[in-house]
Design an enzyme around this catalytic site. Structure first.
Site, PDB file in Angstrom:
ATOM      1  N   GLY A 185      -3.766   7.797  19.768  1.00 52.81           N
ATOM      2  CA  GLY A 185      -3.830   7.948  18.317  1.00 52.81           C
ATOM      3  C   GLY A 185      -5.177   7.476  17.806  1.00 52.81           C
TER       4      GLY A 185
ATOM      5  N   CYS B 137      -3.621  -6.938  -7.884  1.00 56.04           N
ATOM      6  CA  CYS B 137      -3.275  -8.327  -8.206  1.00 56.04           C
ATOM      7  C   CYS B 137      -2.593  -9.008  -7.038  1.00 56.04           C
ATOM      8  CB  CYS B 137      -2.415  -8.350  -9.456  1.00 56.04           C
ATOM      9  SG  CYS B 137      -3.298  -7.632 -10.836  1.00 56.04           S
TER      10      CYS B 137
END
Ligand SMILES: *Cc1c(COP(=O)(O)O)cnc(C)c1O
Length: 419
Positions: A277, A343
């Site tokens: 991969g 955040c």
């Protein structure tokens, strides 16, 4: 080698300036290079030239974009899939059903049925229970499912704990000491054509040693199974070869890997299967981002960019390193922490690192983002889903659109009883 290089002071993907893509498609955006992906696919195959009969199955989870899968299909690769969704993608991209291998510990009844309906080449069973279920479904329709048994060899891959899969405490495969007994029971079942064993010990491996230890154990297991009268025609050796994320990284090359494989498997007399991969897609992609502003920090400046952990999760979840470079470097450097707008304190790409000097509105890239990048992206903080672009010489195409928050909101519903 990749095709993301400076030309006339501007980083290009092949012949396209990354600044052009940023301007026309917006940022953040992933950019893949067709030439790089093809080269990696060819180098991996070439590395295995002495390994006898092989089957290559790209690990779709690394980069499931349909255009990327099509490139690999055209290179003669099949697919290693871990969900019904990935199976549908591999087929949609033009991969042949018989070239598809289905891995994963939690294949549901529906997914096993889909695999049988589509006539995929092989199921890699991760437990006896899964084998019994698959055999039952196949037998009820008078079919036989080709399968291997995935073995957990209890080898430490020496990589990040969250991408290690071959230690005995991991959830993957069946323990190697009980594998012969499970193999014997599963091979009795009507609906199964159990034809071999499979293994995959982890990702981003930096050394061949754990792989060689693992493959040697698999060789002993094959001999033991044959000794017990079983036919073994296929061994799936998984993926896992690492890529360089930093200039000083020096993972084994596909040629070194292939030479080791050829030596260790010399007298196995099987079809060897591989599921690469990262080594194919990792350096085939970058993510472009734009500097929103520079904010002074305690020890160094914060470079706040418009990409965030939702677009590229690897630093937040694996402490991963991605090189950062300016698209139009001035030659000067700075020490800075590169952070996104989300955040969360984990929304940080680089901590007090020496990087190309950048200013507000400058463009930068994170390198080696072609694997486990866009595919892990999400819309946390109600950010858009990041788009993907494929470059081919002097042309490019948007191969995945940016999905805006309004589109995602359209799939949400406030029930009548709240109105
Ligand atoms: C993730 C995975 C791969 C691919 O791993 P890479 O490190 O990207 O080569 C191959 N096989 C299985 C079963 C996997 O889970």
């Amino acid at each position: 080698m990749d095709h993301f290089q400076l030309k006339n002071g501007v980083l290009h993907a092949e012949d396209i300036p990354l600044s052009q893509i940023a301007e026309e498609v917006g940022t953040p955006v992933y950019v893949y290079s067709r030439a790089t992906l093809e080269r990696h696919a060819q180098v991996f195959r070439e590395g295995l030239k002495d390994a006898g009969k092989i089957h290559l199955a790209f690990a779709v989870k690394a980069n499931p974009n349909l255009a990327v899968l099509r490139i690999l299909a055209n290179q003669g690769y099949g697919a290693d899939v871990v969900s019904g969704g990935e199976l549908q993608r591999a087929l949609a991209a033009g991969m042949k059903a018989e070239d598809i291998v289905f891995s994963g510990v939690g294949k549901s009844r529906e997914e096993l049925t889909l695999g049988l309906d589509q006539g995929i080449g092989q199921f890699n069973l991760e437990s006896e229970e899964e084998g019994v279920m698959l055999a039952g479904i196949a037998a009820s329709r008078g079919a036989k499912a080709s399968a291997t048994l995935r073995v957990n060899p209890d080898v430490d891959a020496g990589t990040h704990a969250k991408i290690s899969t071959g230690k005995k405490e991991n959830k993957f495969g069946v323990a190697i000491d009980v594998a012969p007994a499970i193999y014997a029971r599963l091979s009795q079942l009507d609906g199964l054509d159990l034809r071999g064993v499979a293994v995959h010990i982890g990702s981003q491996l930096q050394s061949l040693d754990p792989l060689e230890t693992c493959y040697a154990r698999m060789g002993e297991l094959v001999a033991q199974l044959r000794g017990a009268g079983h036919v073994v025609t296929h061994v799936d050796l998984g993926g896992g070869l690492g890529v360089p994320y930093k200039p000083e990284d020096n993972p084994p090359s596909p040629a070194e890997y292939g030479a080791m494989v050829a030596r260790v498997t010399r007298d196995w007399d099987v079809t060897l299967m591989f599921e690469p991969g990262r080594v194919i897609a990792g350096n085939g992609g970058v993510m472009i981002t734009k500097v929103i502003r520079i904010k002074p920090g305690l020890d160094s400046d914060f470079v706040i960019v418009d990409a965030a952990m939702n677009d590229l999760m690897r630093p937040a979840i694996y402490d991963a390193w991605h090189d950062f470079e300016a698209v139009e470097p001035s030659g000067e450097t700075m020490v800075a922490s590169i952070v996104g707008p989300i955040c969360e304190s984990s929304d940080i790409f680089a901590k007090q690192r020496v990087v190309d000097r950048v200013e507000t509105d400058d463009l930068g890239i994170f390198r080696t983002a072609g694997a486990y990048g866009a595919t892990m992206a999400n819309t946390y903080n109600s950010r858009p889903l990041v788009p993907e672009v494929l470059v081919d010489g002097d042309r490019y195409a948007v191969v995945a659109e940016r999905i805006e928050p309004a589109t995602i909101m359209a799939a949400e519903h406030v029930p009548d009883w709240l109105k």
